[in-house]
Write a protein that holds these residues in place. Structure first.
Motif, PDB file in Angstrom:
ATOM      1  N   ALA A   1     -41.619  -0.098  31.860  1.00  0.00           N
ATOM      2  CA  ALA A   1     -40.290  -0.661  31.605  1.00  0.00           C
ATOM      3  C   ALA A   1     -39.591   0.169  30.539  1.00  0.00           C
ATOM      4  O   ALA A   1     -40.223   0.637  29.590  1.00  0.00           O
ATOM      5  CB  ALA A   1     -40.411  -2.109  31.155  1.00  0.00           C
ATOM      6  N   GLU A   2     -38.287   0.353  30.682  1.00  0.00           N
ATOM      7  CA  GLU A   2     -37.526   1.178  29.752  1.00  0.00           C
ATOM      8  C   GLU A   2     -36.348   0.468  29.107  1.00  0.00           C
ATOM      9  O   GLU A   2     -35.911   0.852  28.024  1.00  0.00           O
ATOM     10  CB  GLU A   2     -36.985   2.422  30.477  1.00  0.00           C
ATOM     11  CG  GLU A   2     -38.049   3.379  30.961  1.00  0.00           C
ATOM     12  CD  GLU A   2     -37.439   4.639  31.552  1.00  0.00           C
ATOM     13  OE1 GLU A   2     -36.293   4.974  31.190  1.00  0.00           O
ATOM     14  OE2 GLU A   2     -38.097   5.280  32.376  1.00  0.00           O
ATOM     15  N   ARG A   3     -35.793  -0.552  29.772  1.00  0.00           N
ATOM     16  CA  ARG A   3     -34.508  -1.111  29.346  1.00  0.00           C
ATOM     17  C   ARG A   3     -34.581  -2.613  29.107  1.00  0.00           C
ATOM     18  O   ARG A   3     -35.498  -3.295  29.550  1.00  0.00           O
ATOM     19  CB  ARG A   3     -33.447  -0.852  30.425  1.00  0.00           C
ATOM     20  CG  ARG A   3     -33.242   0.608  30.782  1.00  0.00           C
ATOM     21  CD  ARG A   3     -32.303   1.290  29.834  1.00  0.00           C
ATOM     22  NE  ARG A   3     -32.104   2.696  30.168  1.00  0.00           N
ATOM     23  CZ  ARG A   3     -31.207   3.479  29.582  1.00  0.00           C
ATOM     24  NH1 ARG A   3     -30.415   2.987  28.652  1.00  0.00           N
ATOM     25  NH2 ARG A   3     -31.100   4.750  29.912  1.00  0.00           N
ATOM     26  N   THR A   4     -33.562  -3.110  28.420  1.00  0.00           N
ATOM     27  CA  THR A   4     -33.321  -4.549  28.338  1.00  0.00           C
ATOM     28  C   THR A   4     -31.867  -4.797  28.733  1.00  0.00           C
ATOM     29  O   THR A   4     -30.972  -4.209  28.119  1.00  0.00           O
ATOM     30  CB  THR A   4     -33.571  -5.085  26.914  1.00  0.00           C
ATOM     31  OG1 THR A   4     -32.665  -4.484  25.979  1.00  0.00           O
ATOM     32  CG2 THR A   4     -34.991  -4.817  26.460  1.00  0.00           C
ATOM     33  N   PRO A   5     -31.639  -5.588  29.796  1.00  0.00           N
ATOM     34  CA  PRO A   5     -32.636  -6.254  30.635  1.00  0.00           C
ATOM     35  C   PRO A   5     -33.118  -5.354  31.775  1.00  0.00           C
ATOM     36  O   PRO A   5     -32.385  -4.493  32.250  1.00  0.00           O
ATOM     37  CB  PRO A   5     -31.859  -7.452  31.190  1.00  0.00           C
ATOM     38  CG  PRO A   5     -30.438  -6.979  31.251  1.00  0.00           C
ATOM     39  CD  PRO A   5     -30.255  -6.019  30.107  1.00  0.00           C
ATOM     40  N   GLU A   6     -34.360  -5.582  32.187  1.00  0.00           N
ATOM     41  CA  GLU A   6     -34.954  -4.875  33.326  1.00  0.00           C
ATOM     42  C   GLU A   6     -35.889  -5.839  34.041  1.00  0.00           C
ATOM     43  O   GLU A   6     -36.736  -6.461  33.410  1.00  0.00           O
ATOM     44  CB  GLU A   6     -35.706  -3.628  32.869  1.00  0.00           C
ATOM     45  CG  GLU A   6     -36.306  -2.816  34.003  1.00  0.00           C
ATOM     46  CD  GLU A   6     -36.885  -1.486  33.539  1.00  0.00           C
ATOM     47  OE1 GLU A   6     -37.581  -0.826  34.336  1.00  0.00           O
ATOM     48  OE2 GLU A   6     -36.651  -1.102  32.368  1.00  0.00           O
ATOM     49  N   VAL A   7     -35.729  -5.946  35.363  1.00  0.00           N
ATOM     50  CA  VAL A   7     -36.424  -6.960  36.155  1.00  0.00           C
ATOM     51  C   VAL A   7     -37.524  -6.349  37.015  1.00  0.00           C
ATOM     52  O   VAL A   7     -37.329  -5.299  37.642  1.00  0.00           O
ATOM     53  CB  VAL A   7     -35.435  -7.694  37.087  1.00  0.00           C
ATOM     54  CG1 VAL A   7     -36.166  -8.717  37.954  1.00  0.00           C
ATOM     55  CG2 VAL A   7     -34.332  -8.359  36.294  1.00  0.00           C
ATOM     56  N   PHE A   8     -38.669  -7.037  37.048  1.00  0.00           N
ATOM     57  CA  PHE A   8     -39.742  -6.748  37.997  1.00  0.00           C
ATOM     58  C   PHE A   8     -40.031  -8.060  38.729  1.00  0.00           C
ATOM     59  O   PHE A   8     -40.612  -8.980  38.147  1.00  0.00           O
ATOM     60  CB  PHE A   8     -41.006  -6.268  37.283  1.00  0.00           C
ATOM     61  CG  PHE A   8     -40.867  -4.951  36.570  1.00  0.00           C
ATOM     62  CD1 PHE A   8     -41.379  -3.782  37.121  1.00  0.00           C
ATOM     63  CD2 PHE A   8     -40.218  -4.874  35.344  1.00  0.00           C
ATOM     64  CE1 PHE A   8     -41.251  -2.564  36.460  1.00  0.00           C
ATOM     65  CE2 PHE A   8     -40.086  -3.668  34.675  1.00  0.00           C
ATOM     66  CZ  PHE A   8     -40.604  -2.511  35.237  1.00  0.00           C
ATOM     67  N   LEU A   9     -39.617  -8.165  39.976  1.00  0.00           N
ATOM     68  CA  LEU A   9     -39.881  -9.367  40.775  1.00  0.00           C
ATOM     69  C   LEU A   9     -41.183  -9.154  41.536  1.00  0.00           C
ATOM     70  O   LEU A   9     -41.294  -8.229  42.343  1.00  0.00           O
ATOM     71  CB  LEU A   9     -38.733  -9.627  41.749  1.00  0.00           C
ATOM     72  CG  LEU A   9     -38.919 -10.816  42.701  1.00  0.00           C
ATOM     73  CD1 LEU A   9     -38.973 -12.134  41.935  1.00  0.00           C
ATOM     74  CD2 LEU A   9     -37.804 -10.841  43.755  1.00  0.00           C
ATOM     75  N   ILE A  10     -42.175 -10.009  41.261  1.00  0.00           N
ATOM     76  CA  ILE A  10     -43.483  -9.858  41.898  1.00  0.00           C
ATOM     77  C   ILE A  10     -43.749 -11.037  42.832  1.00  0.00           C
ATOM     78  O   ILE A  10     -43.234 -12.140  42.631  1.00  0.00           O
ATOM     79  CB  ILE A  10     -44.619  -9.750  40.854  1.00  0.00           C
ATOM     80  CG1 ILE A  10     -44.695 -11.017  39.991  1.00  0.00           C
ATOM     81  CG2 ILE A  10     -44.408  -8.518  39.975  1.00  0.00           C
ATOM     82  CD1 ILE A  10     -45.878 -11.031  39.019  1.00  0.00           C
ATOM     83  N   ASP A  11     -44.561 -10.785  43.856  1.00  0.00           N
ATOM     84  CA  ASP A  11     -44.923 -11.850  44.787  1.00  0.00           C
ATOM     85  C   ASP A  11     -46.195 -12.551  44.315  1.00  0.00           C
ATOM     86  O   ASP A  11     -46.680 -12.301  43.198  1.00  0.00           O
ATOM     87  CB  ASP A  11     -45.068 -11.297  46.213  1.00  0.00           C
ATOM     88  CG  ASP A  11     -46.168 -10.238  46.340  1.00  0.00           C
ATOM     89  OD1 ASP A  11     -47.069 -10.180  45.467  1.00  0.00           O
ATOM     90  OD2 ASP A  11     -46.129  -9.460  47.320  1.00  0.00           O
ATOM     91  N   ALA A  12     -46.753 -13.412  45.146  1.00  0.00           N
ATOM     92  CA  ALA A  12     -47.928 -14.195  44.755  1.00  0.00           C
ATOM     93  C   ALA A  12     -49.154 -13.330  44.510  1.00  0.00           C
ATOM     94  O   ALA A  12     -50.103 -13.760  43.837  1.00  0.00           O
ATOM     95  CB  ALA A  12     -48.228 -15.241  45.829  1.00  0.00           C
TER      96      ALA A  12
END
Length: 311
Positions: A120-131
């Motif tokens: 991750a490098e930024r704010t905000p930065e999103v990582f959407l993960i599955d189950a």
């Protein structure tokens, strides 16, 4: 990958995290209680979002993530905020949670261990993960706010669309967007000595060019009135001075030269970059310049100052 603005190496990678599995982690929340990613194993997906307490975009998007949690929480989404900034303490994180009424877990990543693992490098930065903890979407929350712009309304709700598609069992139509915002303030080795120091070389530049806005009670998102204030902001500072976003200056050169021109010279930019590359040594406090004295003027003075800070 070299930063086009400064020529520095990016701390991230060109490789997309989409399709990669996120390792489990346990971090303290804003009040010191340990929270693990495995605590949410019953959820269908989780939006891991890196945030900062002072980053303007993180302030704007924190409450919006609350709305996302409320909208999709019953259907299986869990929003998880992570603060990896060196400059943000647990106390400041708790204040951020309280001020913005954050309803999702907000965790402290001391030493940016999780940020490094996830690149991750930024704010905000999103990582959407599955189950299965596999990243299915990576990037921004939506397109309304960015660095240097704010639309009247968003035209694409990237994260919400990705969540909707993931919960419906569909392929993500746009699995990657560019995350924009402040650089994560990473923990770095600080040099004890150096040819270029904060006290002797950098403080005079910041005092004359930056602290008009970057001081307590003014419009800038963080202060730059002391050495400690600079810690964690160095990558963001290099980026914004490299592409001439800061200090802001919108005067038309066709009207001549201005006595209060706030722009940095190329020599000043080079000094700041060399100082950062040299480990940001503080130097001898006796070399510090006298702090600037600001006067509160009439309406014209206030308008000029506001224009310089908000541009």
């Amino acid at each position: 990958m070299a930063n086009a603005a400064t020529g520095r190496q990016s701390e991230g990678s060109d490789a997309s995290p989409v399709g990669q599995q996120v390792a489990t982690f346990t971090l303290p929340n804003a009040y010191g209680k340990p929270v693990s990613l495995t605590d949410f194993e019953g959820k269908k997906c989780a939006a891991i979002v890196f945030l900062g307490t002072e980053c303007p975009l993180a302030k704007l998007y924190g409450p919006r993530l609350n709305d996302l949690q409320e909208k999709f929480g019953d259907r299986g989404l869990q929003v998880i905020g992570i603060n990896s900034n060196k400059q943000d303490s647990l106390t400041e994180l708790a204040a951020y949670v309280h001020r913005h009424e954050i309803a999702f877990p907000m965790l402290k990543d001391k030493g940016n261990v999780v940020a490094d693992a996830m690149k991750a490098e930024r704010t905000p930065e999103v990582f959407l993960i599955d189950a299965n903890r596999v990243v299915r979407y990576h990037g921004r929350i939506d397109d309304q706010y960015g660095v240097g712009y704010a639309r009247d309304k968003k035209t694409r709700s990237d994260l919400a669309i990705a969540v909707e598609e993931l919960l419906a069992g569909k392929s993500i139509s746009q699995p990657k967007t560019e995350a924009v915002g402040c650089h994560i303030g990473r923990t770095k080795q600080v040099a004890e000595q150096g040819e270029i120091t904060y006290a002797k070389h950098i403080a005079p530049i910041f005092n004359s060019r930056c602290v008009t806005c970057h001081r307590e009670g003014e419009i800038a998102p963080f202060t730059l009135t002391s050495y400690d204030d600079t810690q964690g902001w160095e990558d963001t500072i290099l980026e914004v001075i490299g592409n001439n976003r800061m200090p802001p200056w919108s005067a038309n050169p066709a009207h001549g030269e201005f006595a209060n021109d706030a722009r940095l010279s190329e020599q000043e930019k080079e000094l700041i970059e060399q100082w950062v590359d040299g480990g940001m040594p503080e130097g001898d406090p006796s070399d510090l310049p006298d702090p600037p004295v600001f006067t509160t003027g009439g309406r014209l003075t206030s308008l000029i100052k506001l224009s310089r800070c908000e541009t």
